[in-house]
Write an enzyme that holds these catalytic residues in place. Structure first.
Site, PDB file in Angstrom:
ATOM      1  CB  SER A  72      -0.898   0.014   1.239  1.00  0.00           C
ATOM      2  OG  SER A  72      -1.544   1.271   1.390  1.00  0.00           O
ATOM      3  CE1 TYR A 121      -3.776  -2.167   5.091  1.00  0.00           C
ATOM      4  CE2 TYR A 121      -3.218  -0.007   4.231  1.00  0.00           C
ATOM      5  CZ  TYR A 121      -3.537  -1.324   4.020  1.00  0.00           C
ATOM      6  OH  TYR A 121      -3.614  -1.808   2.732  1.00  0.00           O
TER       7      TYR A 121
END
Length: 412
Positions: free
Chosen positions: A242, A255
């Site tokens: 990501s 995250y």
């Protein structure tokens, strides 16, 4: 010389049969190593998909590539009985060069197929003729039933949880006998979990641990378990990470830190496995709406917000204020509405990383990703931070930092 995207790269030689185990006496092995996609949905589900085997002598086999398709790829035909470039990667993906002469049959393995990228990739590869092993969190889930209905009988569903070492061992024991003579052609790590949208100080420590367990340690354990098979086939590792692992996205601390660790791990593998001929790619997608997953449901994030508010210490909640957390959640739910519903950009990147002779080290599918990375790498960090706040979440001032009314004056 091949030119694409304004850059030029020397074209590497196509992979030949002699690069592959079992080529002796011009006898090609009956199967090409499989490819493994691994992904976790909702923090627990892992999906393993895989394996296709089609023979050159089968007239109806979709893997029979023509020389015209090979030339369209900027190289020879893929390999006897292999999928053509357009079918494998789909339109719009800038392919490099197709794999050259490889053994007879291509076998793939995918994981993470309850929904989203994994499900679309499993369906796409199944339609090409691959025998797919798709792992899901629940064999009776809506996503599992959808795969049964839409895919061929060659697709096999498996139940697996990436956070459970015993499930990883079972997957290894399933894959190993079927790849003993050929090795494993590819592993696609697509683990992704996050259920907290809040500043790092507001995010419970257990959320950091959960993200690391799923997004990093589970992926690491699985990759290490399958590396002997990947090394023997000189195969591929493709990992969905990501941009939040490269840039400080507001309110994605748990995250983002797990994805940062994951990206660095894969860059390390890429360097260390180069002598073995294993190619490693990282895919950094923009924001996509992954079907019917709970992560796209505003009600899910409302529930998580209420749980966060109930868990915060009183002094911390007083410093930031409930309205601060409500505003963060409101902006995030609004941001979800502009998410891209076309997952083919990511699926195409996965296919390119698996079957091109010279896959990219990094892929950036999604609107605005290249602009974002340009700002990240070449402009001052203050501009990058302003851009991320304008694009994603722009936190308001916490309650303790807001201007206080002057003495004797009432605040309206």
């Amino acid at each position: 010389m091949i030119r694409y995207g304004g850059r030029s790269r020397h074209k590497r030689k196509d992979l030949l049969a002699e690069d592959w185990p079992g080529h002796r006496a011009l006898s090609l092995p009956p199967m090409l190593p499989p490819i493994c996609f691994l992904r976790v949905r909702g923090g627990c589900g892992v999906e393993l998909a895989a394996m296709a085997s089609h023979h050159r002598d089968n007239p109806g086999c979709p893997f029979r590539a023509s020389s015209q398709l090979g030339r369209a790829w900027g190289g020879p035909s893929l390999f006897p009985g292999a999928p053509d470039a357009e079918a494998a990667a789909g339109p719009g993906c800038r392919q490099r060069a197709a794999l050259g002469t490889l053994p007879l049959s291509l076998r793939l393995a995918l994981a993470g197929c309850d929904s989203g990228f994994g499900q679309q990739a499993a369906r796409h590869l199944d339609s090409m003729g691959f025998k797919v092993f798709a792992s899901v969190l629940d064999l009776e889930s809506a996503g599992a039933k959808e795969l049964r209905q839409s895919c061929s009988p060659g697709l096999t569903l498996l139940q697996m949880d990436l956070t459970k070492p015993e499930d990883i061992r079972k997957a290894q024991q399933l894959v190993q006998p079927q790849t003993a003579s050929t090795g494993l052609w590819g592993l696609v790590n697509n683990a992704g979990f996050d259920d907290t949208i809040a500043d790092a100080e507001l995010s419970p420590l257990c959320k950091f641990r959960t993200c690391m367990d799923v997004n990093f340690f589970g992926t690491l354990e699985l990759t290490k378990a399958l590396l002997p098979l990947l090394r023997s086939s000189r195969g591929r590792i493709v990992t969905i990470s990501s941009p939040a692992g490269d840039m400080p996205y507001p309110c994605l601390a748990a995250y983002g830190t797990s994805k940062a660790a994951l990206t660095l791990l894969m860059d390390t593998f890429r360097s260390e496995l180069e002598p073995w001929g294993v190619k490693v790619s990282v895919i950094l997608p923009g924001y996509f709406k992954t079907g019917k997953s709970t992560s796209c449901d505003p009600a899910f994030w409302h529930e998580k917000k209420e749980q966060l508010l109930a868990s915060l210490p009183a002094d911390l909640l007083q410093a930031y204020g409930e309205e601060y957390i409500h505003e963060i959640n409101k902006q995030f739910v609004k941001f979800m509405k502009i998410a891209n519903e076309d997952l083919s950009l990511v699926v195409n990147s996965i296919a390119d990383a698996l079957i091109s002779v010279s896959p990219a080290a990094r892929y950036y599918p999604g609107r605005g990703m290249r602009l974002m990375y340009f700002i990240h790498h070449y402009l001052p960090s203050v501009i990058r931070d302003l851009f991320l706040k304008a694009f994603f979440i722009n936190q308001k001032l916490p309650r303790a930092l807001q201007p206080k009314p002057q003495n004797g004056l009432k605040q309206e």
